[in-house]
Design an enzyme around this catalytic site. Sequence first.
Site, PDB file in Angstrom:
ATOM      1  CD  GLN A 115      -2.799   0.839   2.361  1.00  0.00           C
ATOM      2  OE1 GLN A 115      -2.708   0.044   2.808  1.00  0.00           O
ATOM      3  NE2 GLN A 115      -4.017   1.761   2.241  1.00  0.00           N
ATOM      4  CG  HIS A 135       2.718  -3.605   9.099  1.00  0.00           C
ATOM      5  ND1 HIS A 135       2.219  -5.683   8.848  1.00  0.00           N
ATOM      6  CD2 HIS A 135       2.349  -3.097   8.085  1.00  0.00           C
ATOM      7  CE1 HIS A 135       2.306  -5.263   7.933  1.00  0.00           C
ATOM      8  NE2 HIS A 135       1.797  -4.465   6.796  1.00  0.00           N
ATOM      9  CB  SER A 166       2.757  -4.275   3.908  1.00  0.00           C
ATOM     10  OG  SER A 166       1.340  -4.184   4.665  1.00  0.00           O
ATOM     11  CG  LEU A 167      -1.212  -5.476  -0.281  1.00  0.00           C
ATOM     12  CD1 LEU A 167      -1.330  -5.612  -2.107  1.00  0.00           C
ATOM     13  CD2 LEU A 167      -1.443  -3.693  -0.084  1.00  0.00           C
ATOM     14  NE  ARG A 215      -2.135  -7.566   6.000  1.00  0.00           N
ATOM     15  CZ  ARG A 215      -1.826  -6.464   5.175  1.00  0.00           C
ATOM     16  NH1 ARG A 215      -2.294  -5.751   4.095  1.00  0.00           N
ATOM     17  NH2 ARG A 215      -0.908  -6.408   5.339  1.00  0.00           N
ATOM     18  CD  GLN A 221       1.734  -8.952   6.177  1.00  0.00           C
ATOM     19  OE1 GLN A 221       0.515  -8.643   6.532  1.00  0.00           O
ATOM     20  NE2 GLN A 221       2.466  -9.113   4.736  1.00  0.00           N
TER      21      GLN A 221
END
Length: 335
Positions: free
Chosen positions: A34, A223, A113-114, A138, A271
């Site tokens: 993102q 996070h 991340s994603l 998510r 995560q």
Amino acid sequence: MNTMSAVLFPCCRNPIWRDGVESTVSYAVLFPGQGSQFVGMGADLFDLHTDLLGERSDRILGWSLRSVCLDGPEETLTRTEFAQPALFALSYALWTSWVDIVAIRPSGAAGHSLGEYTALAAAGVLEYGEALRLVAMRGRLMATAADESPSGMSALLGVDMALAHKVVEASLTAGGSLQIANVNAPGQIVVAGSVADIDWLTANGKDLGVRRSIPLKVAGAFHSTYMASAARGLEDELNSTKYSQPGFRVWANSTAEPYELVDSAGTLVDQITSPVLFEDSLRNMWSTGLNTLVHIGPGEVTAGLARRTLPDAEVFTVSTLADLESAGDGVMGTM
């Protein structure tokens, strides 16, 4: 193309190929997270990948992927619940185009991340539709968690881990809750916390030795423990998901080590609230001999992080279809 390559990548039609390339080229692919989104992204992909980016994706998402990506508005596309699945879908579609052109199986992958979901889908651990559904869920859960507790993130420039920990400890002493959220590259660490924490950092960072702190335009403290409700909300879905054996190693954000298939669900749950250890992942990939890296997806963020972390690596960027052939030639030129 030899028989092995046809089995690995049955969709390949006119691949760039040289005898023996599959045994002599070792490279890894990187997928963005993102922040890489922009209105107009994927304009060259939608008509080519109607199977991935058309009615199927819209049914899964409940909204028009094409409309949000190409028409925006920016305020919509940047929302977590839209940005995450949009980036996943476009990055995966571009990956399949890469596979069509460059019939060389990578030896590893990582995603920021994603982007970790994109890496898992590329490696065959997750089926595309199932991965898109999980990423959409998510994104919604993380957006809700951000709404529940106003929070944010700030980039610390020119800061090493020792100083980052000093900043976090000073925040805790002052009654705050700053946490390390991303270790992206040398001198690029991101912290997360409440809105008050970010304001405190802006006011006190220089006194602590931080050359500059930049509040990020994000919806919340991703996070970090501020995302605990999102992790809980996604846990049952991740536990019930089917995971397949990976076709190549995928380095996990939370451990900076390759996935263990038996604990894929647990790793993906962790995560959401754990720091993204992207710099460590890149260094660990390098230590296994992966010194050629290809960013695949909108923007070029992971390519920049790779160049900063591994200055001796060969790094290529595939952010549009026009980049495919030159990047493919570049990868083969490293053999």
